[in-house]
Design an enzyme around this catalytic site. Structure first.
Site, short mmCIF file in Angstrom:
data_model
loop_
_atom_site.label_atom_id
_atom_site.label_comp_id
_atom_site.label_asym_id
_atom_site.label_seq_id
_atom_site.Cartn_x
_atom_site.Cartn_y
_atom_site.Cartn_z
N CYS A 52 0.85 -1.21 0.00
CA CYS A 52 0.00 0.00 0.00
C CYS A 52 0.88 1.25 0.00
CB CYS A 52 -0.90 -0.01 1.24
SG CYS A 52 -1.69 1.58 1.56
N CYS A 55 0.54 3.17 3.60
CA CYS A 55 0.90 2.64 4.91
C CYS A 55 2.25 3.23 5.38
CB CYS A 55 0.98 1.11 4.86
SG CYS A 55 -0.65 0.31 5.02
N ASN A 77 0.17 14.88 -3.79
CA ASN A 77 -0.28 13.77 -4.64
C ASN A 77 0.74 13.49 -5.74
OD1 ASN A 77 -1.75 12.11 -6.48
ND2 ASN A 77 -3.67 12.95 -5.71
N ASP A 78 1.14 12.23 -5.87
CA ASP A 78 2.13 11.86 -6.88
C ASP A 78 1.56 12.00 -8.30
OD1 ASP A 78 4.35 11.14 -5.14
OD2 ASP A 78 3.11 9.47 -4.47
N HIS A 121 -4.31 0.35 7.92
CA HIS A 121 -4.81 0.11 6.56
C HIS A 121 -6.29 -0.31 6.57
CE1 HIS A 121 -4.15 -0.87 2.31
NE2 HIS A 121 -4.84 -1.99 2.50
N ASN A 187 -13.12 10.12 -1.39
CA ASN A 187 -13.86 9.10 -2.14
C ASN A 187 -13.69 7.80 -1.39
OD1 ASN A 187 -14.63 10.70 -4.36
ND2 ASN A 187 -12.59 10.46 -5.28
N SER A 195 -9.28 3.98 -5.29
CA SER A 195 -8.44 2.88 -5.78
C SER A 195 -7.56 2.30 -4.68
CB SER A 195 -7.60 3.36 -6.96
OG SER A 195 -6.91 4.55 -6.64
N HIS A 198 -6.94 2.07 1.97
CA HIS A 198 -6.34 2.74 3.13
C HIS A 198 -7.09 4.05 3.37
CE1 HIS A 198 -2.70 3.22 5.80
NE2 HIS A 198 -3.38 4.34 5.97
N HIS A 200 -8.18 7.50 3.55
CA HIS A 200 -7.52 8.75 3.16
C HIS A 200 -8.49 9.66 2.43
CE1 HIS A 200 -7.46 6.65 -0.72
NE2 HIS A 200 -7.17 7.80 -1.29
N GLN A 202 -8.51 13.57 -0.01
CA GLN A 202 -7.69 14.39 -0.88
C GLN A 202 -8.01 15.87 -0.65
OE1 GLN A 202 -6.87 13.15 -4.92
NE2 GLN A 202 -8.25 11.40 -4.68
N GLU A 216 -22.75 27.81 -5.03
CA GLU A 216 -23.26 27.93 -3.66
C GLU A 216 -22.99 29.33 -3.10
OE1 GLU A 216 -21.94 24.84 -1.05
OE2 GLU A 216 -22.96 23.26 -2.17
N HIS A 333 -19.94 23.59 5.76
CA HIS A 333 -20.82 22.43 5.73
C HIS A 333 -20.16 21.30 4.94
CE1 HIS A 333 -21.81 24.64 2.03
NE2 HIS A 333 -22.16 23.48 1.51
N LYS A 348 -28.10 3.33 -6.72
CA LYS A 348 -28.83 4.22 -7.61
C LYS A 348 -27.86 4.69 -8.69
CE LYS A 348 -31.70 7.34 -9.20
NZ LYS A 348 -32.94 6.95 -9.92
N PHE A 349 -28.29 4.59 -9.95
CA PHE A 349 -27.49 5.12 -11.04
C PHE A 349 -28.03 6.49 -11.43
CE2 PHE A 349 -26.42 0.69 -11.32
CZ PHE A 349 -25.10 0.70 -11.73
N VAL A 351 -27.92 8.44 -14.18
CA VAL A 351 -27.48 8.28 -15.57
C VAL A 351 -28.40 9.04 -16.53
CG1 VAL A 351 -26.06 6.22 -15.24
CG2 VAL A 351 -28.55 5.98 -15.48
N GLU A 354 -31.09 11.63 -15.48
CA GLU A 354 -30.42 12.48 -14.51
C GLU A 354 -29.36 13.36 -15.18
OE1 GLU A 354 -31.20 9.34 -14.27
OE2 GLU A 354 -32.25 9.06 -12.37
O1 LIG Z 1 -35.55 3.06 -15.85
P1 LIG Z 1 -34.42 2.10 -15.68
O2 LIG Z 1 -33.71 1.79 -16.98
O3 LIG Z 1 -34.80 0.86 -14.93
O4 LIG Z 1 -33.38 2.87 -14.74
C1 LIG Z 1 -32.25 3.54 -15.15
O5 LIG Z 1 -32.54 4.77 -15.79
C2 LIG Z 1 -33.19 5.76 -14.98
C3 LIG Z 1 -33.31 7.03 -15.80
O6 LIG Z 1 -32.06 7.55 -16.17
C4 LIG Z 1 -32.45 6.01 -13.67
O7 LIG Z 1 -33.23 6.82 -12.84
C5 LIG Z 1 -32.14 4.70 -12.95
O8 LIG Z 1 -31.35 4.96 -11.81
C6 LIG Z 1 -31.40 3.76 -13.91
O9 LIG Z 1 -31.11 2.55 -13.27
O1 LIG Z 2 -7.31 10.51 -7.28
P1 LIG Z 2 -7.87 9.12 -7.28
O2 LIG Z 2 -8.42 8.71 -5.94
O3 LIG Z 2 -6.93 8.11 -7.86
O4 LIG Z 2 -9.09 9.20 -8.29
C1 LIG Z 2 -10.44 9.33 -7.94
O5 LIG Z 2 -10.74 10.65 -7.50
C2 LIG Z 2 -10.58 11.69 -8.44
C3 LIG Z 2 -11.08 12.98 -7.83
O6 LIG Z 2 -12.44 12.92 -7.49
C4 LIG Z 2 -11.31 11.40 -9.74
O7 LIG Z 2 -10.96 12.36 -10.71
C5 LIG Z 2 -10.98 10.01 -10.28
O8 LIG Z 2 -11.75 9.72 -11.42
C6 LIG Z 2 -11.23 8.98 -9.18
O9 LIG Z 2 -10.92 7.69 -9.63
#
Ligand SMILES: O=P(O)(O)O[C@H]1O[C@H](CO)[C@@H](O)[C@H](O)[C@H]1O
Ligand SMILES: O=P(O)(O)O[C@H]1O[C@H](CO)[C@@H](O)[C@H](O)[C@H]1O
Lengths: 384, 384
Positions: A52, A55, A77-78, A121, A187, A195, A198, A200, A202, A216, A333, A348-349, A351, A354
């Site tokens: 790691c 560590c 950050n490297d 870790h 994250n 990734s 451990h 941490h 950023q 905001e 906040h 929840k996606f 996608v 959204e």
């Molecule tokens: O409606 P679906 O295909 O089941 O669901 C997918 O698309 C939706 C609309 O973008 C999203 O709200 C859901 O989170 C996603 O899983």
């Molecule tokens: O810097 P990390 O932890 O390798 O990377 C993670 O955080 C970053 C900052 O939110 C993002 O841009 C990367 O996509 C994510 O994988």
């Protein structure tokens, strides 16, 4: 409460902090899920992992060796997204041509840090006591302080002893340039792009004011002007503390709520109850209050589905440099954006709709808060 | 080109369509990836799956049976996020109290459709020829047309024979209310929240103007006012068609580019080269041009990492109802937001910094476009 009807109908809610709307469709939770399942988190990590890069005592990607730190540890950050030095680039003058109008760019410099929360870790914020979280808060505060503009009204507060550099802050040198904003974030979990397990976070610091805190700040200033000097988030904390419908946990200094306008299923916002501009504006009791709330929120998250709950977390506070009006409208906040919706493996996606149209959520913030209120107590892993 | 220096330095780019900035850090692609890997896509699906709720002749969740359709097939989503009928809810008056100021909500009604693109369970847009994609475009156009306000300047265009309801549009009845906006989109692949691989998209139609197209419309109107009636996206298409640096594919009527301000690694925007307000504004040649570009983009995506490339895709166009100024400032375009970054299994996570501060990308749009330009030709799966 009068809003009970919102549990059963599709509606939009307004986020006054962003000036934006989201769609809430409470009945959507009834739909069966046949899509992607998240990998359940590994809970059998060793306390020390020789491979790691976080560590104590281990070698990092660019050849540096970590000290044998015992509390927090911060380093540059490297693979920093922004750097202190780079080739010069001057943005083009707006000369009215299509190119300068539609292809606009500006250089950004800055500094990116990684902050290890603890030498172990295999721990997470949820495993730590408030007393163990406190050093993370003081480390954030020290790093923020080291980058504050000497012209900020906050600079005068930066002399307290808790804020003196620790021996493991070696990399936190006064920066080459005055940066505008410091984004502190974490994250957590593979589902949120982390990734390395451990524990941490950023810290990315840039010459430009990033979009989200900029939006905001705009709305905080607007509210302040319109409401005779009141602070939107101080008002909101008081309102939620009174209503209790969306409260997850509260102590004398901070409140954690599932905000009225939350997007992520179990989104939480931690708000200082008094108007505090930034970390450096907190006293000892407030720092302890914040440590307790962070412990309560992260432990409840893990307890909810008895898993290592993934999330992105980030602090918003006063810019390092800004006008008096900007700094005084700021309010400390913390946002938690966790993706899990139904279980340890079903998220929840956010996608198609959204991304293309408007954020959409399935369970209401009131339902989410009730569930998080109910999972206090000891961390599930300890009880097993 | 003069912008070559942007390949090597951190910078921000401006998105005039959203009025927002993003951070570009080209050197970040050098960092090793030890995080989550996406599951490689299953490529051995049957042409017909008896358990699929979209295949012809199968039973759906709420008991309906799909017709034995041969081209596209549209039906009302069995788990619609918004509904035509629901309990009444009147938003509170803004009486100046904290509650009405900070806890704002409004009811939303609307209609959600699912559109199966083809009867074959195992095909995707990338497998289809332009001639096979054309019926999808005409289905979108028919559904859009059926919901257009009779007062829209576009309503007069809606009488052409291609737009007459097909026998499989049974569910596309004239809606109960006049809705404001129709969001047509597709989530493709498990990584983008798609829970059924049968090729399909969705169509959500709401009483409210959703955030994203609302923001774009605001900026399109602003540009039009400031530039003496010019259209931002028509201008942008001309500029890119001239520069060629970010072009992926182009024909007489449409251009596909990795936009200057793209966020996702291989983000693509498909833009009509002439100023066209919406689908119903296209003539036969333009519909064919769009079908070819959609075929080219999705095939190149799959060829890039020789995988079923996940993405969310969505159309933006004129609202169903709006002021003359809003409708005339609209311009038909399609966004593709694909998450993969390095390979079939390593994606870009838009998480901590991106959510809390500002979107950040690793490869530049120019690099992405060059790679997509190079993967034209036959679909990799056909060559195996
Ligand atoms: O409606 P679906 O295909 O089941 O669901 C997918 O698309 C939706 C609309 O973008 C999203 O709200 C859901 O989170 C996603 O899983
Ligand atoms: O810097 P990390 O932890 O390798 O990377 C993670 O955080 C970053 C900052 O939110 C993002 O841009 C990367 O996509 C994510 O994988």
């Amino acid at each position: 409460p009068e809003e009970k009807i919102l549990d059963d109908i599709s509606h939009r809610r307004y986020n006054p902090l962003r000036g934006s709307w989201l769609l809430v469709s409470p009945h959507r939770t009834k739909r069966p899920w046949q899509g992607q399942q998240e990998a359940p988190s590994k809970t059998t990590l060793p306390e020390y992992d020789p491979s790691c890069y976080l560590c104590p005592g281990n070698k990092r990607a660019q050849g540096d060796t970590n000290p044998k730190y015992e509390s927090t540890f911060v380093f540059v950050n490297d693979y920093s997204a922004v750097k202190e030095e780079q080739a010069e680039y001057a943005a083009h003058d707006q000369d009215g041509t299509l190119s300068t109008r539609l292809l606009r760019a500006e250089a950004v410099t800055g500094k990116c840090y990684v902050l290890a929360f603890t030498p172990s870790h295999n721990l997470t914020l949820a495993d730590l006591s408030p007393a163990q979280i406190l050093p993370i808060i003081t480390a954030w505060t020290r790093i923020y302080t080291a980058h504050l503009s000497p012209h900020s009204p906050l600079a005068a507060l930066a002399s307290s002893t808790t804020l003196q550099p620790s021996s493991h802050d070696a990399d936190v040198a006064t920066p080459n340039a005055q940066y505008k904003y410091m984004q502190i974030f974490e994250n957590k979990g593979a589902a949120m792009g982390c990734s390395n397990p451990h524990p941490h976070g950023q810290i990315w610091t840039t010459t430009g004011m990033p979009e989200e805190p900029g939006i905001e700040l705009h709305n905080l200033q607007k509210y302040r002007r319109e409401q005779g000097g009141a602070n939107l988030l101080e008002d909101y904390a008081a309102l939620e503390s009174d209503k209790k419908e969306r409260t997850v946990f509260e102590n004398a200094t901070f409140i954690a709520v599932c905000p009225w306008w939350g997007i992520w299923p179990f989104e939480v916002m931690v708000i200082c109850k008094k108007h505090k501009l930034s970390l450096v504006d907190l006293d000892d009791a407030e720092r302890e209050g914040l440590a307790e709330v962070l412990a309560e929120v992260t432990r409840r998250y893990d307890n909810l589905f008895e898993t290592q709950f993934p999330y992105s977390m980030g602090l918003h506070q006063a810019p390092l440099e800004g006008t008096k009006e900007e700094i005084e409208a700021s309010h400390l906040h913390i946002h938690f954006y966790p993706p899990l919706l139904r279980s340890a493996t079903v998220r929840k996606f956010l996608v198609g709709y959204e991304l293309m149209a408007e954020p959409q959520r399935d369970i209401t913030p009131e339902q989410a808060a009730a569930r998080l209120r109910d999972c206090g107590g000891e961390l599930y892993r300890r009880k097993l």
